[in-house]
Design a protein around this motif. Structure first.
Motif, mmCIF file in Angstrom:
data_model
loop_
_atom_site.group_PDB
_atom_site.id
_atom_site.type_symbol
_atom_site.label_atom_id
_atom_site.label_comp_id
_atom_site.label_asym_id
_atom_site.label_seq_id
_atom_site.Cartn_x
_atom_site.Cartn_y
_atom_site.Cartn_z
ATOM 1 N N UNK A 129 0.822 -1.221 0.000
ATOM 2 C CA UNK A 129 0.000 0.000 0.000
ATOM 3 C C UNK A 129 0.848 1.260 0.000
ATOM 4 N N UNK A 130 0.308 2.277 -0.662
ATOM 5 C CA UNK A 130 0.931 3.597 -0.710
ATOM 6 C C UNK A 130 -0.161 4.658 -0.545
ATOM 7 N N UNK A 131 0.212 5.908 -0.256
ATOM 8 C CA UNK A 131 -0.784 6.975 -0.298
ATOM 9 C C UNK A 131 -1.399 7.041 -1.692
ATOM 10 N N UNK A 144 11.463 1.989 -9.276
ATOM 11 C CA UNK A 144 12.754 1.298 -9.173
ATOM 12 C C UNK A 144 13.419 1.374 -10.537
ATOM 13 N N UNK A 145 14.496 2.147 -10.609
ATOM 14 C CA UNK A 145 15.228 2.307 -11.872
ATOM 15 C C UNK A 145 16.492 1.453 -11.820
ATOM 16 N N UNK A 146 16.673 0.666 -12.863
ATOM 17 C CA UNK A 146 17.851 -0.200 -12.881
ATOM 18 C C UNK A 146 19.075 0.586 -13.324
ATOM 19 N N UNK A 147 20.120 0.457 -12.530
ATOM 20 C CA UNK A 147 21.414 1.057 -12.829
ATOM 21 C C UNK A 147 22.487 0.000 -12.605
ATOM 22 N N UNK A 148 22.865 -0.636 -13.688
ATOM 23 C CA UNK A 148 23.855 -1.703 -13.576
ATOM 24 C C UNK A 148 23.280 -2.902 -12.865
ATOM 25 N N UNK A 153 15.565 2.610 -5.710
ATOM 26 C CA UNK A 153 14.151 2.688 -5.356
ATOM 27 C C UNK A 153 13.856 4.011 -4.661
ATOM 28 N N UNK A 154 12.777 4.676 -5.096
ATOM 29 C CA UNK A 154 12.319 5.918 -4.482
ATOM 30 C C UNK A 154 10.800 5.879 -4.344
ATOM 31 N N UNK A 155 10.331 6.267 -3.169
ATOM 32 C CA UNK A 155 8.887 6.318 -2.969
ATOM 33 C C UNK A 155 8.517 6.140 -1.513
ATOM 34 N N UNK A 156 7.247 5.825 -1.293
ATOM 35 C CA UNK A 156 6.727 5.703 0.071
ATOM 36 C C UNK A 156 5.718 4.565 0.139
ATOM 37 N N UNK A 157 5.818 3.775 1.187
ATOM 38 C CA UNK A 157 4.822 2.763 1.514
ATOM 39 C C UNK A 157 4.130 3.169 2.818
ATOM 40 N N UNK A 158 2.856 2.810 2.935
ATOM 41 C CA UNK A 158 2.128 3.194 4.141
ATOM 42 C C UNK A 158 1.279 2.023 4.634
ATOM 43 N N UNK A 212 3.032 1.444 10.076
ATOM 44 C CA UNK A 212 4.162 2.343 9.844
ATOM 45 C C UNK A 212 4.095 2.938 8.441
ATOM 46 N N UNK A 213 4.805 4.038 8.280
ATOM 47 C CA UNK A 213 5.154 4.559 6.968
ATOM 48 C C UNK A 213 6.609 4.178 6.701
ATOM 49 N N UNK A 214 6.898 3.807 5.475
ATOM 50 C CA UNK A 214 8.268 3.477 5.084
ATOM 51 C C UNK A 214 8.644 4.366 3.904
ATOM 52 N N UNK A 215 9.689 5.175 4.092
ATOM 53 C CA UNK A 215 10.170 6.082 3.050
ATOM 54 C C UNK A 215 11.452 5.511 2.451
ATOM 55 N N UNK A 216 11.530 5.523 1.125
ATOM 56 C CA UNK A 216 12.692 4.981 0.411
ATOM 57 C C UNK A 216 13.293 6.089 -0.444
ATOM 58 N N UNK A 217 14.509 6.485 -0.107
ATOM 59 C CA UNK A 217 15.191 7.594 -0.777
ATOM 60 C C UNK A 217 16.482 7.087 -1.402
#
Length: 386
Positions: A129-131, A144-148, A153-158, A212-217
């Protein structure tokens, strides 16, 4: 139960009951009976005890820590655990991620993760789940952008249950924006100790921290942690949700909560009379008993062959819809029977009634998580209309 059990199956039920009586601490059993949820260390200790017998993951292959139990034996085991009550094996590890890895994982992923999932050496949470993307899960925006050899990964789960206890998270992420929104989604395993991850609490109405909220930066995830094919994670999600929804019915738990309601009705008095002596209450208890029996029979009907289960994918929604609504009815009745004492909150949370009303509050979420009741009705409507 209405199944005609064989002598071997009856012996298995007796073996499970004996194991619970011998190994489950009485204090843990009583706390769960009063409505408390098991703590992290209690859950780990009990799951490792079950793992010694192969019962932590009873339906898994023996090579990965399971017991390869038949459908009936699995039902017996879960029923006895819930009715004891005892902590059930950690659902994200056993009923969700484990079957996904068995179905879609690589040999290396299965060899590394499955034994650790069974013993709860690694505790997983679910990053779905996300907002703005709860019941409409395909609307997720975490990228999720592949680099090599890594995904960034960037975003938020809630609403991430037990993320504060977890070591890892299995997550749905968007790896492509092309095509339908169900396409371009991938299924990743993410180590929560990775740099760039922040876990923040969401305090729920029962006054506890489950969510919880989980932030991925800019979190780097090895490509080897991709489960299944890139952009095909929706297949994993659908497979997982079918397992989740059937498990959320919690048939044995419904029976245990009904027994708790009868106990309260027998103990509590009003104007000098036991509550159980009220004809209207006895009528309500009888109706709920019939509903629980019907749920038990419906659950047994789900014990079909694998081909029949695949032919009837909406059957899990029947169990989820009815089971969660029945849990809410039972916890509402228990909170009513507890009366004013149920509203008291002791600082230690160890009195006989101080968790009955909070458990009622907690039960309001059962018709939301795993797909709301409205979503289940939509699934059933589509199945009926062909």
């Amino acid at each position: 139960m209405d199944l005609d059990l064989s002598p071997e199956q009856l012996a298995f039920r007796a073996d499970v009951r004996r194991f619970i009586d011998e190994r489950l601490p009485a204090a843990v059993r009583e706390r769960l009976r009063q409505g408390h949820l098991p703590g992290r260390e209690e859950t780990i200790a009990w799951q490792r005890a079950l793992a010694e017998r192969g019962w932590a993951a009873p339906h898994w292959p023996k090579e990965y820590g399971g017991a390869e139990l038949g459908q009936v034996e699995r039902l017996i085991l879960l029923d006895e655990l819930q009715r004891a009550p005892a902590p059930v094996p950690q659902v994200f590890n056993i009923n969700m991620l484990g079957p996904v890895l068995l179905e879609f994982g690589t040999p290396a992923q299965r060899d590394f993760f499955l034994p650790r999932l069974a013993r709860l050496d690694l505790w997983f949470c679910q990053g779905f789940s996300e907002p703005g993307a709860g019941s409409d899960l395909a609307a997720l925006r975490t990228t999720a952008q592949r680099r090599g050899d890594v995904y960034v990964v960037n975003g938020q789960k809630t609403w991430t249950s037990m993320a504060h206890h977890a070591d890892w998270m299995f997550a749905l992420v968007r790896t492509s924006s092309e095509g339908r929104k169900q396409e371009g989604i991938s299924f990743l395993l993410i180590d929560l100790k990775s740099p760039g991850i922040t876990v923040r609490p969401i305090w729920s109405i029962d006054g506890s921290r489950h969510l919880n909220e989980v932030f991925l930066d800019n979190v780097e995830v090895p490509v080897g942690n991709l489960v299944g094919e890139e952009n095909k994670g929706w297949n994993c999600a659908r497979f997982l949700l079918a397992n989740e929804r059937s498990g959320i019915a919690n048939v044995g738990l419904c029976r245990q909560r009904l027994e708790m309601a009868r106990e309260l009705a027998t103990q509590r008095r009003h104007a000098g009379r036991r509550l159980i002596d009220d004809a209207a209450l006895r009528h309500e208890l009888a109706l709920l008993d019939a509903e629980v029996r019907a749920l038990e029979v419906t659950n047994q009907r789900f014990l079909l062959t694998a081909s029949e289960q695949a032919r009837l994918p909406a059957f899990a929604s029947v169990l989820k819809l009815k089971g969660t609504e029945l849990q809410q009815q039972l916890n509402t009745l228990i909170a009513t029977l507890a009366g004013p004492l149920g509203l008291e909150r002791a600082a230690s949370h160890e009195t006989a009634t101080d968790w009955l009303v909070p458990r009622y509050f907690f039960s309001r979420a059962t018709s939301i998580y795993g797909g709301s009741s409205e979503i289940q009705k939509e699934i059933l409507a589509r199945a009926l209309l062909g």
